[in-house]
Design a protein around this motif. Structure first.
Motif, PDB file in Angstrom:
ATOM      1  N   GLU A 109      65.948  37.697  -2.434  1.00 35.35           N
ATOM      2  CA  GLU A 109      67.384  36.953  -2.218  1.00 35.35           C
ATOM      3  C   GLU A 109      67.659  36.354  -0.871  1.00 35.35           C
ATOM      4  O   GLU A 109      68.518  35.717  -0.477  1.00 35.35           O
ATOM      5  CB  GLU A 109      68.046  38.263  -1.900  1.00 35.35           C
ATOM      6  CG  GLU A 109      68.395  39.523  -3.100  1.00 35.35           C
ATOM      7  CD  GLU A 109      69.437  40.308  -2.855  1.00 35.35           C
ATOM      8  OE1 GLU A 109      69.359  40.786  -1.745  1.00 35.35           O
ATOM      9  OE2 GLU A 109      69.045  41.275  -4.005  1.00 35.35           O
ATOM     10  N   ALA A 110      66.829  36.767   0.176  1.00 30.82           N
ATOM     11  CA  ALA A 110      66.215  35.715   1.024  1.00 30.82           C
ATOM     12  C   ALA A 110      66.457  34.170   1.146  1.00 30.82           C
ATOM     13  O   ALA A 110      67.019  33.312   1.593  1.00 30.82           O
ATOM     14  CB  ALA A 110      65.455  36.035   2.305  1.00 30.82           C
ATOM     15  N   VAL A 121      66.581  32.523  -1.901  1.00 28.28           N
ATOM     16  CA  VAL A 121      67.969  32.172  -2.964  1.00 28.28           C
ATOM     17  C   VAL A 121      69.089  31.537  -1.781  1.00 28.28           C
ATOM     18  O   VAL A 121      69.351  30.697  -1.856  1.00 28.28           O
ATOM     19  CB  VAL A 121      68.455  32.893  -3.706  1.00 28.28           C
ATOM     20  CG1 VAL A 121      69.328  32.667  -4.199  1.00 28.28           C
ATOM     21  CG2 VAL A 121      66.860  32.985  -4.868  1.00 28.28           C
ATOM     22  N   GLU A 122      69.082  32.549  -0.772  1.00 28.23           N
ATOM     23  CA  GLU A 122      70.231  32.065   0.410  1.00 28.23           C
ATOM     24  C   GLU A 122      69.659  31.351   1.242  1.00 28.23           C
ATOM     25  O   GLU A 122      70.266  30.166   1.438  1.00 28.23           O
ATOM     26  CB  GLU A 122      70.361  33.885   1.060  1.00 28.23           C
ATOM     27  CG  GLU A 122      72.020  33.507   2.144  1.00 28.23           C
ATOM     28  CD  GLU A 122      73.251  33.524   1.141  1.00 28.23           C
ATOM     29  OE1 GLU A 122      73.224  33.464   0.431  1.00 28.23           O
ATOM     30  OE2 GLU A 122      73.953  32.946   2.466  1.00 28.23           O
ATOM     31  N   ARG A 123      68.762  31.003   1.674  1.00 24.89           N
ATOM     32  CA  ARG A 123      67.821  29.841   2.490  1.00 24.89           C
ATOM     33  C   ARG A 123      68.268  28.890   1.242  1.00 24.89           C
ATOM     34  O   ARG A 123      68.504  27.570   1.852  1.00 24.89           O
ATOM     35  CB  ARG A 123      66.288  30.160   2.760  1.00 24.89           C
ATOM     36  CG  ARG A 123      65.945  29.368   3.715  1.00 24.89           C
ATOM     37  CD  ARG A 123      64.210  29.316   3.840  1.00 24.89           C
ATOM     38  NE  ARG A 123      63.524  28.936   3.381  1.00 24.89           N
ATOM     39  CZ  ARG A 123      63.285  27.806   2.460  1.00 24.89           C
ATOM     40  NH1 ARG A 123      64.077  26.819   3.422  1.00 24.89           N
ATOM     41  NH2 ARG A 123      62.682  27.251   1.467  1.00 24.89           N
ATOM     42  N   THR A 124      67.500  28.789   0.264  1.00 30.24           N
ATOM     43  CA  THR A 124      68.057  27.710  -0.314  1.00 30.24           C
ATOM     44  C   THR A 124      69.047  27.244  -0.388  1.00 30.24           C
ATOM     45  O   THR A 124      69.877  26.122  -0.231  1.00 30.24           O
ATOM     46  CB  THR A 124      66.901  27.253  -1.573  1.00 30.24           C
ATOM     47  OG1 THR A 124      65.899  28.596  -1.838  1.00 30.24           O
ATOM     48  CG2 THR A 124      67.034  26.613  -2.301  1.00 30.24           C
ATOM     49  N   ARG A 125      69.942  27.953  -0.664  1.00 27.47           N
ATOM     50  CA  ARG A 125      71.447  27.373  -1.190  1.00 27.47           C
ATOM     51  C   ARG A 125      72.125  27.230   0.553  1.00 27.47           C
ATOM     52  O   ARG A 125      72.377  26.000   0.094  1.00 27.47           O
ATOM     53  CB  ARG A 125      72.485  28.984  -1.351  1.00 27.47           C
ATOM     54  CG  ARG A 125      73.690  28.686  -1.954  1.00 27.47           C
ATOM     55  CD  ARG A 125      74.712  29.632  -1.567  1.00 27.47           C
ATOM     56  NE  ARG A 125      74.463  31.025  -0.957  1.00 27.47           N
ATOM     57  CZ  ARG A 125      75.655  30.935   0.701  1.00 27.47           C
ATOM     58  NH1 ARG A 125      76.449  29.907   0.506  1.00 27.47           N
ATOM     59  NH2 ARG A 125      75.674  31.672   1.185  1.00 27.47           N
ATOM     60  N   LEU A 126      71.682  27.802   1.479  1.00 23.16           N
ATOM     61  CA  LEU A 126      72.183  28.050   2.816  1.00 23.16           C
ATOM     62  C   LEU A 126      71.355  25.790   3.209  1.00 23.16           C
ATOM     63  O   LEU A 126      72.590  25.275   4.027  1.00 23.16           O
ATOM     64  CB  LEU A 126      72.271  28.471   4.168  1.00 23.16           C
ATOM     65  CG  LEU A 126      72.207  29.519   4.019  1.00 23.16           C
ATOM     66  CD1 LEU A 126      72.309  30.171   4.899  1.00 23.16           C
ATOM     67  CD2 LEU A 126      73.977  29.535   4.124  1.00 23.16           C
ATOM     68  N   ARG A 163      73.538  23.097   1.502  1.00 21.31           N
ATOM     69  CA  ARG A 163      74.892  22.590   2.106  1.00 21.31           C
ATOM     70  C   ARG A 163      74.661  22.315   2.856  1.00 21.31           C
ATOM     71  O   ARG A 163      75.416  21.714   3.406  1.00 21.31           O
ATOM     72  CB  ARG A 163      75.837  24.107   1.564  1.00 21.31           C
ATOM     73  CG  ARG A 163      76.928  24.267   2.168  1.00 21.31           C
ATOM     74  CD  ARG A 163      76.904  25.273   2.868  1.00 21.31           C
ATOM     75  NE  ARG A 163      77.524  26.658   3.254  1.00 21.31           N
ATOM     76  CZ  ARG A 163      77.695  27.597   4.151  1.00 21.31           C
ATOM     77  NH1 ARG A 163      79.091  28.105   3.421  1.00 21.31           N
ATOM     78  NH2 ARG A 163      77.695  27.515   4.661  1.00 21.31           N
TER      79      ARG A 163
END
Lengths: 250, 175
Positions: free
Chosen positions: B100-101, B103-108, B111
């Motif tokens: 999850e981290a 995925v979140e890191r990739t997303r952030l 962005r």
């Protein structure tokens, strides 16, 4: 040379009656020891506590019971012989306490150094193993005892009398004489060294030997304590062996 | 022969100490019978009862100890199993959290990169506009200076209108 005055054998083993002299119930020192051989174990067993954790006197009584159970019955008969525990324990205690008076001052006479008690006990053993034999094998017990398996028929006229004699006559005779002779010999031995001590003490020139003869007397007294125990054990063990031979004839 | 006769006479007078005496046999039989009866009915039973009770207690205690040992072993096994389960669960949670981290890191990161790109584009646009504006503002002075410099170099008067196309071309090339 030493001016020894060894007392006649009668003086060592025959005792005058306290009462009933000449009667069948004449009560002498041997009878008194026989009574004490009943009273002492009875008192010990009654005084001993019966607690879950044995201590003191209870330990001694339980040791005696377990000794007869394990070393006499289990080794000679097995678990089926445990029903003979009261008889074998009584024999062990009666013989032992009858013997031990050999080394108790003022008594210094084992009851079994007379033929009477060993003979009575041997007759009781004899009656017991014959009874057990008939109980387990019926009338066939006689055949089981007197006709060993595998003996040629031609030898049976010789073997049957031998087996009869050895089982029904020599067994009780041997049992009685073994106990009697051992205790009588021990008694005479102690008297001999006791007399020797007195004799060398009276002779100034030989007084130096007193410590040696006295030390031997003390050692023999200890030896007689051991003999008292061993003879009681042997008597009970042989009784158990004879009972076992009546149960398992071959 | 005479010795045997003498011995026989002597034995008739004195008792043989080896032979059993009836009174001693009587007391021996009575006392042994008494001891046997006492042992069988009075003395032995309480001891046998106590010894039997003790053996039963020892056996029961041994059984209880064995049961307790088995329970401890079972509980120990349960703890080990629970520990293994917990460890596996923890590992799964950690792995899930890591995913999850990521995925979140990739997303952030995506962005942030997009925002940076947008800011960079904006800055470039502003920079370009500012430069154009500056160039427009500087153009008359530069043209005058260039015409003056050309007049000096050529030793003749170069008009601004004459020099203007060259200056414009040069400035256009600078861009």
């Amino acid at each position: 040379m030493l001016a020894l005055e060894f007392p006649p054998i009668e003086n060592l083993v025959e005792w005058p009656a306290y009462f009933g002299d000449g009667e069948f119930f004449a009560f002498n020192k041997i009878a008194l020891i026989s009574v004490l051989a009943v009273v002492i174990p009875t008192v010990l067993f009654l005084l001993a506590k019966k607690e879950m954790v044995p201590r003191g006197l209870q330990n001694i009584c339980e040791s005696a019971i377990e000794f007869v159970e394990n070393q006499v019955i289990m080794s000679a008969i097995g678990p089926e012989g445990l029903k003979y525990l009261p008889m074998l324990l009584s024999m062990f205690l009666f013989v032992f306490f009858g013997n031990i008076f050999e080394v108790i001052p003022t008594f210094q006479m084992p009851a079994n150094a007379r033929m009477a008690n060993p003979l009575v006990l041997a007759l009781i053993t004899w009656a017991t193993f014959i009874y057990v034999g008939f109980k387990h094998h019926g009338i066939g017990y006689l055949k089981e005892v007197m006709v060993p398996p595998g003996v040629p028929k031609a030898l049976l006229p010789v073997v049957i009398p031998i087996e009869f004699l050895s089982t029904f006559l020599l067994r009780p005779f041997g049992l009685a004489v073994r106990l009697f002779a051992n205790l009588l010999a021990g008694h005479i031995l102690l008297v001999t060294f006791g007399v020797l001590c007195i004799a060398v003490w009276r002779l100034d020139a030989m007084a130096i030997l007193v410590p040696f003869s006295f030390a031997t007397l003390v050692a023999l007294t200890g030896f007689e304590v051991m003999v008292s125990f061993i003879q009681a054990f042997v008597f009970a063990l042989l009784t158990a062996v004879y009972i076992n031979s009546s149960i398992h004839t071959h | 022969m005479s010795f045997i006769v003498l011995a026989a006479e002597a034995s008739a007078e004195t008792k043989n100490p080896v032979l059993p005496v009836v009174s001693e046999m009587f007391w021996g039989a009575v006392t042994f019978t008494a001891l046997y009866l006492l042992v069988k009915f009075v003395l032995l039973p309480p001891f046998k009862r106590t010894m039997s009770d003790r053996a039963a207690t020892i056996a029961a205690d041994k059984d209880a100890a064995e049961l307790a040992r088995q329970q401890v072993a079972s509980a120990d096994s349960d703890v080990v199993d629970q520990l293994a389960g917990t460890r596996a669960e923890a590992a799964a949670i950690i792995e899930q959290a890591r995913e999850e981290a990521e995925v979140e890191r990739t997303r952030l990161v995506g962005r942030a990169e997009r925002e940076v790109q947008a800011m960079r584009d904006l800055a470039d646009t502003e920079l370009s506009s500012a430069r154009d504006k500056a160039m427009q503002g500087m153009k008359p002075q530069v043209s005058e200076l260039a015409a003056g410099a050309a007049s000096r170099v050529l030793n003749r008067q170069v008009s601004l209108s004459e020099a203007q196309p060259v200056i414009d071309r040069h400035l256009a090339n600078q861009n």
